[in-house]
Design a protein around this motif. Structure first.
Motif, PDB file in Angstrom:
ATOM      1  N   GLN A   1      43.524  83.066  52.988  1.00 22.74           N
ATOM      2  CA  GLN A   1      42.459  82.087  53.187  1.00 22.74           C
ATOM      3  C   GLN A   1      42.578  81.407  54.548  1.00 22.74           C
ATOM      4  O   GLN A   1      41.587  81.221  55.260  1.00 22.74           O
ATOM      5  CB  GLN A   1      42.501  81.026  52.087  1.00 22.74           C
TER       6      GLN A   1
ATOM      7  N   GLY B   1      39.957  81.531  57.652  1.00 17.85           N
ATOM      8  CA  GLY B   1      39.434  80.332  58.285  1.00 17.85           C
ATOM      9  C   GLY B   1      39.683  80.320  59.779  1.00 17.85           C
ATOM     10  O   GLY B   1      38.801  79.945  60.564  1.00 17.85           O
TER      11      GLY B   1
ATOM     12  N   LEU C   1      37.037  77.482  53.028  1.00 15.48           N
ATOM     13  CA  LEU C   1      37.739  77.658  54.302  1.00 15.48           C
ATOM     14  C   LEU C   1      37.784  76.290  54.982  1.00 15.48           C
ATOM     15  O   LEU C   1      36.823  75.889  55.644  1.00 15.48           O
ATOM     16  CB  LEU C   1      37.026  78.678  55.183  1.00 15.48           C
TER      17      LEU C   1
END
Length: 302
Positions: free
Chosen positions: A10, A14, A153
């Motif tokens: 994740q 991002g 994100l």
């Protein structure tokens, strides 16, 4: 339960998204628009899932058009979507540039009168044109109270929130507490804006007609309108040719949107969305799977 993405993955997503958005956002508007148009033309000619979904939606919503015209409209819509992605990357980073690009405003007199009268205002802004520019304009002109749903994100969410709050917007989380806070603000005469054409979760919508086909439609906007007595308007920021900027368009909503019968109110909301889309169908996000949650016993068109 769906599989959870590993936190490291994740974070990586991002970080990659932030780098891409910052690179795009660093381009001058003229280059931003030119590059988006070139990429959009290329993408629109590829056999992508987005093109397939766009054609399916257009076949449902504009059956009277020929296949050739619907195919052309699908390609134009994808080009406009790429433009939207590029321009909001710039405007999240430099919000003032987005506001400065507002070249004209049409139909705002009734809205200004309602604000002057101290009435709560609901703005319904579907995925049409450049909704971020509309957010900036509403926040600057009247003050804006709106809900914010995190993307998952955090790096991207921070960028989006900083852009949207640049002009003093008040953001509320998409939670019960957030909705309660928004209701309190509206009852005091606040102006809020909601995207009314997103497919909600299975507990937050009903099937009502959208271009003559049942579409699972979120009930939040109509419930807020009924609860607060808000005066309701439709609005969007029309993308003008080339680098001319944007035209803010304000339209009255269908009066049925305030009906005590929720199904009638939702039908009035969808009818209002249709009328707005019909002003410039090529600037609507047809690649969104609006009919992906059909009534029980029906198959998804996708």
């Amino acid at each position: 339960m769906g599989r959870k993405t590993h936190p490291r993955i994740q974070r990586a997503k991002g970080q990659i998204a932030i780098v891409a958005l910052r690179l795009i956002g660093a381009l001058p508007f003229v280059i931003n628009r030119a590059l988006a148009t070139i990429i959009g033309v290329i993408v629109a000619r590829l056999p992508t899932q987005a093109l397939k979904v766009s054609k399916t939606n257009l076949a449902l919503c504009y059956p009277a058009l020929s296949d050739a015209k619907r195919a052309q409209l699908a390609r134009e819509s994808l080009i406009e979507s790429i433009k939207n992605t590029f321009e909001i990357a710039l405007f999240w980073r430099r919000p003032a540039q987005g506001l400065q690009r507002v070249a004209a405003v049409d139909g705002d007199a009734p809205l200004r009168q309602a604000v002057a009268d101290g009435k709560p205002i609901m703005i319904l802004a579907p995925h049409l044109g450049c909704w971020e520019v509309l957010n900036f304009w509403l926040a600057t002109e009247f003050g804006l109270h709106a809900m914010f749903a995190p993307s998952g994100l955090p790096e991207v969410d921070n960028l989006v929130r900083s852009g949207r709050e640049h002009f003093g917007s008040t953001m509320y989380p998409t939670t019960a507490r957030g909705v309660a806070g928004l209701v309190r603000a509206m009852k005091k005469g606040a102006l809020t804006a909601i995207l009314p054409d997103q497919v909600p979760d299975r507990r937050s919508g009903r099937h009502v007609p959208f271009y003559g086909h049942p579409a699972y439609t979120g009930t939040l906007a109509c419930k807020l309108i009924r609860q607060t007595g808000a005066v309701t308007f439709m609005a969007w920021a029309r993308r003008l040719p080339g680098t001319q900027g944007y035209e803010i368009r304000i339209r009255p909503a269908d009066t049925a949107i305030a009906d005590d019968d929720l199904d009638n109110a939702l039908a009035g909301m969808n009818h209002s969305i249709e009328q707005l889309i019909d002003e410039s169908p090529n600037q609507y996000l047809w690649s969104y799977k609006r009919f992906r949650r059909p009534p029980p016993g029906s198959d998804t068109p996708y």
